[in-house]
Write a protein that holds these residues in place. Structure first.
Motif, short mmCIF file in Angstrom:
data_model
loop_
_atom_site.label_atom_id
_atom_site.label_comp_id
_atom_site.label_asym_id
_atom_site.label_seq_id
_atom_site.Cartn_x
_atom_site.Cartn_y
_atom_site.Cartn_z
N TYR A 198 -10.47 -1.23 1.83
CA TYR A 198 -10.37 -1.36 0.38
C TYR A 198 -11.61 -1.95 -0.24
CZ TYR A 198 -8.53 -5.82 0.56
OH TYR A 198 -8.34 -7.41 0.95
N LEU B 55 -1.89 -2.59 8.19
CA LEU B 55 -0.50 -2.34 7.71
C LEU B 55 0.38 -2.09 8.70
CD1 LEU B 55 -1.58 0.49 4.74
CD2 LEU B 55 -1.25 -2.23 4.64
N ARG C 192 9.89 0.79 4.55
CA ARG C 192 8.82 -0.12 3.98
C ARG C 192 9.24 -1.37 3.13
NH1 ARG C 192 7.19 5.46 2.40
NH2 ARG C 192 7.49 5.06 0.17
N GLU D 188 4.77 -0.36 -4.82
CA GLU D 188 3.73 0.58 -4.02
C GLU D 188 2.97 1.31 -5.06
OE1 GLU D 188 6.58 3.49 -2.45
OE2 GLU D 188 7.18 2.03 -0.94
N CYS E 290 0.03 -0.91 -4.41
CA CYS E 290 -0.54 -0.69 -3.18
C CYS E 290 -1.17 0.59 -2.81
CB CYS E 290 0.61 -0.64 -1.98
SG CYS E 290 1.25 -2.41 -1.85
N LYS E 291 -0.86 1.78 -3.64
CA LYS E 291 -1.50 2.98 -3.62
C LYS E 291 -2.81 2.83 -4.20
CE LYS E 291 -1.06 7.85 -4.40
NZ LYS E 291 0.04 8.85 -5.14
N TYR F 213 -4.95 0.72 -1.59
CA TYR F 213 -5.42 1.34 -0.33
C TYR F 213 -5.77 2.57 -0.44
CZ TYR F 213 -3.39 -3.09 1.51
OH TYR F 213 -3.43 -4.50 1.80
N TRP G 128 -2.80 4.11 2.14
CA TRP G 128 -1.46 4.01 1.71
C TRP G 128 -0.74 5.37 2.13
CZ3 TRP G 128 1.60 0.02 1.24
CH2 TRP G 128 2.99 0.47 0.78
N TYR H 247 0.07 5.36 5.67
CA TYR H 247 1.18 4.39 5.89
C TYR H 247 2.56 5.02 5.45
CZ TYR H 247 4.15 0.44 5.30
OH TYR H 247 5.24 -0.53 5.32
N CYS H 248 2.78 5.69 4.40
CA CYS H 248 4.09 6.27 3.94
C CYS H 248 4.52 7.31 4.69
CB CYS H 248 3.82 6.69 2.58
SG CYS H 248 3.59 5.52 1.30
#
Length: 414
Positions: free
Chosen positions: A321, A333, A343, A387, A390-391, A394, A398, A401-402
């Protein structure tokens, strides 16, 4: 008005003043109702005795951060500038404070009844203190900021509610460590012990009330043991010091987080001793799981991902990032262990623990469960809020990750 414009109006113009008005008054009103007619009535400015207690706790909190000792350096703020520093003596502060409280109550147990009786007045003094302090933070942060950061102009009440700076300092200490860790959480601990003693004087010894207080004490001891880890959370690294954080810790935490123990003074528990023991076992299980999930993340970070979790090499997503000054950085992550199940599985254990110290009030209406209900709503809201951040940070990582950890809270459900 479009949906986005309506959302912005609620977020920036209507929501904050409504929250400030309703919650500020609501906490004190709840104290009067929860006292069941055994406490003093509504108060606006408090009393001499209330102000003495609040002032003493403020001074004690400040002294703990002025004492020379080990310093913890937190992560750099997202807008740049120097990394914040904190005093790393939280657990010692907690233990000494708790022992002094217990000793004082042993020598003068009727003091517990005095504090319980004037609790609405104590909250009034906290309210005046917090509102004045948040106004100071707004003025300083808006016109004489300690850090250089460009902020989008928002309605004044929203800025008061949100706060202006992430890491302001006052009298040489970090504001959020002072309000969150040294005033709010300690007040929570001392008050539940005081309410337990007050309940014992009025109603006799209660295993259920003891379980309620013991679980909260163990939980808070765990927090102070891990206090430096708290300085890496989004609450500290991204939230600004304003009404939401500072008023919340100075007033809402002492007034609402203690409510179950406070309520049990005027409404003695009716569950059996064996039922109370089961509540304690459930709570200890929740604390153990909560500690384990926090440990996994700290262990993973400490080893930069080169470690084993659940006897297998840790799995993670390498995310890059850009910082505020366009420098590229890397984060890992974690997708192993508990963090590979959902999460925010740590929130499930938080709720499980809160339920366990609320259950001693089973059969007394929904009063003992108000904090559990509130925390459920708060954590679900926090999931989406965190979130979103975080979105934004990243991006595509992200999303990956999700996909790797598809459930937010409860596996298979949400």
């Amino acid at each position: 008005m479009g949906s986005m414009a309506l959302l912005d109006a609620m977020r920036y113009q209507f929501g904050p003043p409504l929250m400030v008005a309703l919650v500020t008054a609501g906490v004190q009103l709840l104290a009067v109702v929860g006292g069941g007619g055994l406490t003093n009535s509504w108060s606006v400015v408090g009393s001499v005795q209330a102000w003495t207690l609040v002032s003493a706790l403020c001074l004690w909190a400040l002294l703990s951060l002025w004492i020379p000792g080990k310093v913890f350096v937190g992560p750099h703020p997202p807008h740049g500038g120097a990394a914040p520093t904190y005093r790393a003596n939280g657990f010692q502060f907690f233990v000494v404070s708790l022992l002094l409280c217990i000793l004082g109550l042993f020598l003068q147990p009727t003091f517990a009844l005095q504090v319980y009786t004037i609790f609405p007045e104590i909250l009034a003094a906290c309210n005046v203190t917090a509102l004045s302090f948040c106004t100071y933070l707004l003025i300083i942060g808006k016109w004489w900021p300690q850090t250089k950061e460009e902020l989008t102009a928002r309605p004044l009440v929203y800025e008061f509610y949100r706060g202006m700076e992430i890491h302001p300092r006052i009298l040489g200490v970090d504001v959020k460590q002072l309000t969150n860790c040294r005033f709010g959480l300690l007040a929570w601990q001392l008050l539940v012990v005081i309410f337990f003693v007050a309940g014992g004087i009025k109603n006799g010894w209660s295993v259920a009330h003891f379980v309620c207080v013991a679980l909260q004490t163990i939980y808070l001891a765990k927090f102070y043991w891990w206090e430096t880890g708290y300085f890496n959370t989004l609450d500290i690294t991204l939230d600004r010091a304003g009404y939401y954080i500072c008023w919340g810790c100075i007033v809402f935490v002492p007034g609402f987080y203690t409510f179950t123990s406070y309520y049990l003074v005027a409404h003695p528990p009716v569950i059996s001793d064996s039922g109370a023991v089961l509540c304690f076992i459930l709570g200890i299980l929740a604390i153990g799981l909560n500690y384990r999930i926090d440990w996994e993340k700290e262990y993973f970070r400490h080893n930069n991902g080169k470690c084993f979790i659940w006897n297998r090499p840790a799995k993670f997503i390498k995310a890059t990032y850009l910082t505020y000054d366009k420098k590229q950085k890397t984060s890992y992550l974690l997708t192993s262990g508990f963090w590979g199940i959902s999460r925010h599985l740590n929130y499930v254990f938080e709720l499980m623990l809160t339920l366990s110290w609320s259950l001693p009030g089973l059969g007394l209406g929904f009063g003992p469960f108000l904090y559990f209900i509130f925390l459920t709503i708060l954590l679900i809201h926090r999931i989406f809020r965190d979130e979103e951040k975080c979105k934004a940070k990243y991006g595509k990582y992200w999303v990956q990750y999700c996909e790797a950890v598809p459930y937010r809270l409860i596996p298979g459900i949400f």
